[in-house]
Write a protein that holds these residues in place. Structure first.
Motif, PDB file in Angstrom:
ATOM      1  N   LYS A 272     -10.430  12.542  -9.514  1.00 45.13           N
ATOM      2  CA  LYS A 272     -11.241  11.189  -9.313  1.00 45.13           C
ATOM      3  C   LYS A 272     -11.756  11.083  -8.077  1.00 45.13           C
ATOM      4  O   LYS A 272     -12.821  10.645  -7.808  1.00 45.13           O
ATOM      5  N   LEU A 273     -10.868  11.053  -6.993  1.00 47.92           N
ATOM      6  CA  LEU A 273     -11.101  10.908  -5.537  1.00 47.92           C
ATOM      7  C   LEU A 273     -12.031  11.874  -5.146  1.00 47.92           C
ATOM      8  O   LEU A 273     -13.029  11.643  -4.258  1.00 47.92           O
ATOM      9  N   ARG A 274     -11.681  13.048  -5.189  1.00 46.89           N
ATOM     10  CA  ARG A 274     -12.665  14.284  -4.845  1.00 46.89           C
ATOM     11  C   ARG A 274     -14.184  14.386  -5.620  1.00 46.89           C
ATOM     12  O   ARG A 274     -15.000  14.254  -4.763  1.00 46.89           O
ATOM     13  N   TYR A 275     -14.070  13.425  -6.653  1.00 51.22           N
ATOM     14  CA  TYR A 275     -15.356  13.519  -7.439  1.00 51.22           C
ATOM     15  C   TYR A 275     -16.185  12.354  -6.691  1.00 51.22           C
ATOM     16  O   TYR A 275     -17.430  12.669  -6.241  1.00 51.22           O
ATOM     17  N   GLN A 276     -15.562  11.268  -6.639  1.00 50.17           N
ATOM     18  CA  GLN A 276     -16.299  10.010  -5.848  1.00 50.17           C
ATOM     19  C   GLN A 276     -16.655  10.366  -4.553  1.00 50.17           C
ATOM     20  O   GLN A 276     -17.827   9.847  -3.939  1.00 50.17           O
ATOM     21  N   SER A 277     -15.881  11.233  -3.667  1.00 49.88           N
ATOM     22  CA  SER A 277     -16.147  11.464  -2.316  1.00 49.88           C
ATOM     23  C   SER A 277     -17.373  12.558  -2.289  1.00 49.88           C
ATOM     24  O   SER A 277     -18.295  12.348  -1.397  1.00 49.88           O
ATOM     25  N   ASP A 278     -17.439  13.347  -3.191  1.00 54.41           N
ATOM     26  CA  ASP A 278     -18.767  14.410  -3.334  1.00 54.41           C
ATOM     27  C   ASP A 278     -19.909  13.736  -3.899  1.00 54.41           C
ATOM     28  O   ASP A 278     -21.100  13.836  -3.195  1.00 54.41           O
TER      29      ASP A 278
ATOM     30  N   GLU B   9      -4.955  13.985 -11.625  1.00 50.59           N
ATOM     31  CA  GLU B   9      -6.037  13.177 -12.144  1.00 50.59           C
ATOM     32  C   GLU B   9      -6.706  12.295 -11.097  1.00 50.59           C
ATOM     33  O   GLU B   9      -7.773  12.289 -10.711  1.00 50.59           O
ATOM     34  N   LEU B  10      -5.657  11.486 -10.462  1.00 52.39           N
ATOM     35  CA  LEU B  10      -6.267  10.771  -9.228  1.00 52.39           C
ATOM     36  C   LEU B  10      -6.899  11.596  -8.094  1.00 52.39           C
ATOM     37  O   LEU B  10      -8.110  11.072  -7.605  1.00 52.39           O
ATOM     38  N   VAL B  11      -6.338  12.722  -7.818  1.00 50.81           N
ATOM     39  CA  VAL B  11      -7.022  13.469  -6.651  1.00 50.81           C
ATOM     40  C   VAL B  11      -8.263  13.773  -7.144  1.00 50.81           C
ATOM     41  O   VAL B  11      -9.196  13.939  -6.270  1.00 50.81           O
TER      42      VAL B  11
ATOM     43  N   VAL C 137       0.932  -1.092   0.018  1.00 55.95           N
ATOM     44  CA  VAL C 137      -0.116   0.000   0.223  1.00 55.95           C
ATOM     45  C   VAL C 137       0.950   1.247  -0.091  1.00 55.95           C
ATOM     46  O   VAL C 137       0.508   2.193  -0.790  1.00 55.95           O
ATOM     47  N   GLY C 138       1.986   1.166   0.872  1.00 55.70           N
ATOM     48  CA  GLY C 138       2.714   2.179   0.916  1.00 55.70           C
ATOM     49  C   GLY C 138       3.527   2.662  -0.479  1.00 55.70           C
ATOM     50  O   GLY C 138       3.680   3.600  -0.903  1.00 55.70           O
ATOM     51  N   VAL C 139       3.817   1.710  -1.144  1.00 59.19           N
ATOM     52  CA  VAL C 139       4.702   1.678  -2.574  1.00 59.19           C
ATOM     53  C   VAL C 139       3.468   2.407  -3.511  1.00 59.19           C
ATOM     54  O   VAL C 139       3.949   3.223  -4.236  1.00 59.19           O
ATOM     55  N   ALA C 140       2.163   1.791  -3.475  1.00 57.75           N
ATOM     56  CA  ALA C 140       1.352   2.284  -4.439  1.00 57.75           C
ATOM     57  C   ALA C 140       1.035   3.743  -4.139  1.00 57.75           C
ATOM     58  O   ALA C 140       0.823   4.624  -5.024  1.00 57.75           O
ATOM     59  N   VAL C 141       0.967   4.031  -2.963  1.00 55.02           N
ATOM     60  CA  VAL C 141       0.613   5.542  -2.796  1.00 55.02           C
ATOM     61  C   VAL C 141       1.784   6.411  -3.274  1.00 55.02           C
ATOM     62  O   VAL C 141       1.442   7.392  -3.556  1.00 55.02           O
ATOM     63  N   GLY C 142       2.859   6.030  -2.759  1.00 58.28           N
ATOM     64  CA  GLY C 142       3.984   6.845  -3.279  1.00 58.28           C
ATOM     65  C   GLY C 142       4.144   6.818  -4.634  1.00 58.28           C
ATOM     66  O   GLY C 142       4.571   7.851  -5.383  1.00 58.28           O
ATOM     67  N   TYR C 143       3.832   5.823  -5.363  1.00 52.26           N
ATOM     68  CA  TYR C 143       3.889   5.912  -6.890  1.00 52.26           C
ATOM     69  C   TYR C 143       2.989   6.964  -7.307  1.00 52.26           C
ATOM     70  O   TYR C 143       3.220   7.778  -8.300  1.00 52.26           O
ATOM     71  N   PHE C 144       1.682   6.812  -7.000  1.00 56.15           N
ATOM     72  CA  PHE C 144       0.657   7.722  -7.423  1.00 56.15           C
ATOM     73  C   PHE C 144       0.868   9.354  -6.923  1.00 56.15           C
ATOM     74  O   PHE C 144       0.779  10.219  -7.714  1.00 56.15           O
ATOM     75  N   LEU C 145       1.532   9.262  -5.889  1.00 54.68           N
ATOM     76  CA  LEU C 145       1.780  10.912  -5.402  1.00 54.68           C
ATOM     77  C   LEU C 145       2.954  11.350  -6.294  1.00 54.68           C
ATOM     78  O   LEU C 145       3.020  12.519  -6.233  1.00 54.68           O
ATOM     79  N   ASN C 146       3.803  10.402  -6.634  1.00 55.92           N
ATOM     80  CA  ASN C 146       5.100  10.979  -7.602  1.00 55.92           C
ATOM     81  C   ASN C 146       4.726  10.873  -9.048  1.00 55.92           C
ATOM     82  O   ASN C 146       5.725  11.412  -9.821  1.00 55.92           O
ATOM     83  N   SER C 147       3.630  10.547  -9.463  1.00 55.20           N
ATOM     84  CA  SER C 147       3.349  10.494 -10.723  1.00 55.20           C
ATOM     85  C   SER C 147       2.873  11.452 -11.195  1.00 55.20           C
ATOM     86  O   SER C 147       2.333  12.298 -10.906  1.00 55.20           O
ATOM     87  N   ASP C 148       2.722  11.582 -12.784  1.00 54.31           N
ATOM     88  CA  ASP C 148       2.120  12.693 -13.510  1.00 54.31           C
ATOM     89  C   ASP C 148       0.695  12.508 -13.320  1.00 54.31           C
ATOM     90  O   ASP C 148      -0.036  13.787 -13.526  1.00 54.31           O
ATOM     91  N   LYS C 149       0.144  11.572 -12.914  1.00 49.87           N
ATOM     92  CA  LYS C 149      -1.567  11.338 -12.786  1.00 49.87           C
ATOM     93  C   LYS C 149      -1.984  11.852 -11.464  1.00 49.87           C
ATOM     94  O   LYS C 149      -3.114  11.512 -11.296  1.00 49.87           O
ATOM     95  N   LYS C 150      -0.895  12.020 -10.580  1.00 47.60           N
ATOM     96  CA  LYS C 150      -1.538  12.453  -9.259  1.00 47.60           C
ATOM     97  C   LYS C 150      -2.715  13.574  -9.124  1.00 47.60           C
ATOM     98  O   LYS C 150      -3.666  13.164  -8.642  1.00 47.60           O
TER      99      LYS C 150
END
Length: 64
Positions: free
Chosen positions: A36-42, A32-34, A17-30
């Motif tokens: 999507k998460l904001r939309y889903q939480s809304d 986009e992911l944020v 889980v730590g590796v996956a979170v680190g990957y997404f936070l350091n990727s260019d798609k960060k």
């Protein structure tokens, strides 16, 4: 399953889980992911709000 094997499995899952979170936070798609998460939480927040209102209405009708 013994306690030591549970600990090893927990460590491996936590590391993955730590590796996956680190990957997404350091990727260019960060961003986009944020977004999507904001939309889903809304959406989820709106669903809970509607359910709460329905529940309150049902309770109010039962007490009337």
């Amino acid at each position: 399953m013994s306690n030591s094997s549970k600990a090893v499995v927990s460590f491996i899952v936590g590391a993955a889980v730590g590796v996956a979170v680190g990957y997404f936070l350091n990727s260019d798609k960060k961003d986009e992911l944020v977004e999507k998460l904001r939309y889903q939480s809304d959406k989820l927040k709106d669903r809970f709000k509607k359910r709460k209102e329905q529940f309150e209405d049902a309770i109010e009708n039962e007490l009337a």
